[in-house]
Design a protein around this motif. Structure first.
Motif, PDB file in Angstrom:
ATOM      1  N   ILE A 271      10.601  11.575  62.119  1.00 15.32           N
ATOM      2  CA  ILE A 271       9.750  10.381  62.070  1.00 15.32           C
ATOM      3  C   ILE A 271       8.528  10.716  61.221  1.00 15.32           C
ATOM      4  O   ILE A 271       7.667  11.500  61.626  1.00 15.32           O
ATOM      5  N   SER A 272       8.467  10.123  60.026  1.00 14.44           N
ATOM      6  CA  SER A 272       7.480  10.511  59.016  1.00 14.44           C
ATOM      7  C   SER A 272       6.457   9.430  58.751  1.00 14.44           C
ATOM      8  O   SER A 272       6.753   8.229  58.817  1.00 14.44           O
ATOM      9  N   LEU A 273       5.264   9.888  58.406  1.00 20.04           N
ATOM     10  CA  LEU A 273       4.181   8.993  58.006  1.00 20.04           C
ATOM     11  C   LEU A 273       3.601   9.496  56.703  1.00 20.04           C
ATOM     12  O   LEU A 273       3.225  10.667  56.593  1.00 20.04           O
ATOM     13  N   GLU A 274       3.524   8.627  55.694  1.00 16.35           N
ATOM     14  CA  GLU A 274       2.763   8.959  54.498  1.00 16.35           C
ATOM     15  C   GLU A 274       1.282   8.776  54.804  1.00 16.35           C
ATOM     16  O   GLU A 274       0.897   7.802  55.467  1.00 16.35           O
ATOM     17  N   ALA A 275       0.460   9.700  54.319  1.00 15.44           N
ATOM     18  CA  ALA A 275      -0.975   9.637  54.594  1.00 15.44           C
ATOM     19  C   ALA A 275      -1.747  10.162  53.395  1.00 15.44           C
ATOM     20  O   ALA A 275      -1.239  10.984  52.620  1.00 15.44           O
ATOM     21  N   ASN A 276      -2.954   9.708  53.249  1.00 11.33           N
ATOM     22  CA  ASN A 276      -3.853  10.244  52.234  1.00 11.33           C
ATOM     23  C   ASN A 276      -4.850  11.179  52.888  1.00 11.33           C
ATOM     24  O   ASN A 276      -5.443  10.834  53.930  1.00 11.33           O
ATOM     25  N   PRO A 277      -5.048  12.362  52.326  1.00 12.04           N
ATOM     26  CA  PRO A 277      -6.111  13.232  52.842  1.00 12.04           C
ATOM     27  C   PRO A 277      -7.447  12.469  52.822  1.00 12.04           C
ATOM     28  O   PRO A 277      -7.721  11.721  51.898  1.00 12.04           O
ATOM     29  N   GLY A 278      -8.219  12.647  53.835  1.00  9.62           N
ATOM     30  CA  GLY A 278      -9.483  11.918  53.919  1.00  9.62           C
ATOM     31  C   GLY A 278      -9.386  10.652  54.749  1.00  9.62           C
ATOM     32  O   GLY A 278     -10.410  10.017  55.021  1.00  9.62           O
ATOM     33  N   THR A 279      -8.167  10.283  55.169  1.00  5.96           N
ATOM     34  CA  THR A 279      -8.007   9.086  56.012  1.00  5.96           C
ATOM     35  C   THR A 279      -7.557   9.451  57.420  1.00  5.96           C
ATOM     36  O   THR A 279      -7.207   8.563  58.194  1.00  5.96           O
ATOM     37  N   VAL A 280      -7.543  10.747  57.740  1.00  2.55           N
ATOM     38  CA  VAL A 280      -7.083  11.182  59.060  1.00  2.55           C
ATOM     39  C   VAL A 280      -8.201  11.947  59.764  1.00  2.55           C
ATOM     40  O   VAL A 280      -9.151  12.414  59.146  1.00  2.55           O
ATOM     41  N   SER A 281      -8.065  12.055  61.080  1.00  2.07           N
ATOM     42  CA  SER A 281      -9.010  12.794  61.913  1.00  2.07           C
ATOM     43  C   SER A 281      -8.214  13.560  62.960  1.00  2.07           C
ATOM     44  O   SER A 281      -7.039  13.257  63.199  1.00  2.07           O
ATOM     45  N   PRO A 282      -8.823  14.544  63.625  1.00  2.00           N
ATOM     46  CA  PRO A 282      -8.086  15.282  64.665  1.00  2.00           C
ATOM     47  C   PRO A 282      -7.546  14.377  65.760  1.00  2.00           C
ATOM     48  O   PRO A 282      -6.391  14.520  66.185  1.00  2.00           O
ATOM     49  N   GLY A 283      -8.361  13.434  66.221  1.00  2.00           N
ATOM     50  CA  GLY A 283      -7.910  12.533  67.279  1.00  2.00           C
ATOM     51  C   GLY A 283      -6.785  11.626  66.827  1.00  2.00           C
ATOM     52  O   GLY A 283      -5.828  11.377  67.580  1.00  2.00           O
ATOM     53  N   TYR A 284      -6.877  11.124  65.609  1.00  2.00           N
ATOM     54  CA  TYR A 284      -5.840  10.239  65.071  1.00  2.00           C
ATOM     55  C   TYR A 284      -4.518  10.979  64.952  1.00  2.00           C
ATOM     56  O   TYR A 284      -3.460  10.464  65.339  1.00  2.00           O
ATOM     57  N   LEU A 285      -4.562  12.208  64.443  1.00  2.00           N
ATOM     58  CA  LEU A 285      -3.338  12.990  64.289  1.00  2.00           C
ATOM     59  C   LEU A 285      -2.728  13.336  65.640  1.00  2.00           C
ATOM     60  O   LEU A 285      -1.502  13.316  65.804  1.00  2.00           O
ATOM     61  N   ALA A 286      -3.569  13.643  66.617  1.00  2.00           N
ATOM     62  CA  ALA A 286      -3.052  13.920  67.961  1.00  2.00           C
ATOM     63  C   ALA A 286      -2.378  12.685  68.543  1.00  2.00           C
ATOM     64  O   ALA A 286      -1.331  12.784  69.205  1.00  2.00           O
ATOM     65  N   ASP A 287      -2.961  11.517  68.295  1.00  2.00           N
ATOM     66  CA  ASP A 287      -2.347  10.272  68.765  1.00  2.00           C
ATOM     67  C   ASP A 287      -0.993  10.042  68.102  1.00  2.00           C
ATOM     68  O   ASP A 287      -0.016   9.651  68.760  1.00  2.00           O
ATOM     69  N   LEU A 288      -0.922  10.271  66.777  1.00  2.64           N
ATOM     70  CA  LEU A 288       0.344  10.085  66.072  1.00  2.64           C
ATOM     71  C   LEU A 288       1.424  10.998  66.637  1.00  2.64           C
ATOM     72  O   LEU A 288       2.574  10.581  66.822  1.00  2.64           O
ATOM     73  N   ARG A 289       1.028  12.226  66.938  1.00  6.20           N
ATOM     74  CA  ARG A 289       2.004  13.183  67.483  1.00  6.20           C
ATOM     75  C   ARG A 289       2.506  12.719  68.849  1.00  6.20           C
ATOM     76  O   ARG A 289       3.701  12.839  69.163  1.00  6.20           O
ATOM     77  N   SER A 290       1.600  12.175  69.649  1.00  3.06           N
ATOM     78  CA  SER A 290       1.998  11.711  70.983  1.00  3.06           C
ATOM     79  C   SER A 290       2.889  10.476  70.909  1.00  3.06           C
ATOM     80  O   SER A 290       3.725  10.241  71.790  1.00  3.06           O
ATOM     81  N   ILE A 291       2.721   9.677  69.869  1.00  2.00           N
ATOM     82  CA  ILE A 291       3.548   8.481  69.687  1.00  2.00           C
ATOM     83  C   ILE A 291       4.975   8.873  69.336  1.00  2.00           C
ATOM     84  O   ILE A 291       5.932   8.179  69.703  1.00  2.00           O
TER      85      ILE A 291
END
Length: 228
Positions: A91-111
């Motif tokens: 399950i992949s997400l395209e992302a741009n560096p500078g648009t993510v945060s530690p909390g956001y990434l942790a949420d994505l992983r939990s999803i």
């Protein structure tokens, strides 16, 4: 046989001058309505076919990392309602560096996301400015660090070669820096001057040097040998 799902998120903070994808900048107000429409599409497709097993889910763009984790939870609620997602699905997400945060990434992983593809394009500040990217190489390093801390063990970094006035040596410097970050995957693309983009118009008017195809071929061949 498993099915793959692709979702296009057509929103960006800034539309880069070389981009020919279906994307729109500064339309954040349209995101909630788009998410609702996407969930309706998932339902419509899911109800129109026998229940399918899904082995791959990919969110591309655009900049999919502009959606909130809450919006992704809603989308995945619909996906799981109408499709059978394999336990080992990528399950992949395209992302741009500078648009993510530690909390956001942790949420994505939990999803359920287990792979992120970052649009790095270059490690050279001048090339990033020319491409109108809104991130720096430092942002790339930080994004990867946060991704690892969030539990992601499958990361891809996109790079672009064959840029105007890009030397082989400068490309090699970028690749060496990116390899040093130890991603699981690297995608290297040759720049294409697409009709209708600013890059295409500038090149047609002689305002932007046309990339040297022979040099781009040398960059490609060197990259194949080096990464192998």
């Amino acid at each position: 046989m498993s099915t793959s799902l692709y979702f296009h998120i057509p929103f960006c903070k800034h539309r880069c001058a070389y981009c020919d994808f279906n994307t729109y900048a500064n339309q954040e107000d349209s995101v909630p309505g788009y998410v609702r429409a996407l969930r309706q599409e998932i339902r419509a497709v899911g109800e129109s076919v026998p229940r399918l097993e899904v082995g791959t889910i990919f969110f591309g763009g655009g900049t999919p990392s502009l959606l909130t984790s809450g919006q992704y939870r809603d989308i995945f609620q619909s996906i799981y309602q109408y499709f059978d997602v394999s336990k080992d699905a990528e399950i992949s997400l395209e992302a741009n560096p500078g648009t993510v945060s530690p909390g956001y990434l942790a949420d994505l992983r939990s999803i359920g996301f287990n792979r992120i593809s970052y649009g790095v394009q270059s490690a050279n500040p001048e090339e990033l400015r020319m491409l109108e990217r809104i991130h720096s190489y430092t942002d790339v390093v930080v994004a990867l660090l946060w991704s690892r801390q969030a539990g992601f063990d499958n990361l891809n970094l996109d790079l672009i070669y064959g840029l105007p006035e890009q030397t082989l040596e400068r490309w090699q410097q970028t690749v060496n820096l990116i390899v040093g970050l130890r991603p699981e995957h690297i995608s290297a693309y040759a720049l294409t001057l697409e009709h209708g983009t600013p890059f295409g118009r500038w090149a047609a008017r002689g305002l932007l040097p046309v990339p040297d195809p022979d040099l781009a071929a040398s960059q490609y061949e060197w990259t194949m040998q080096f990464l192998e």
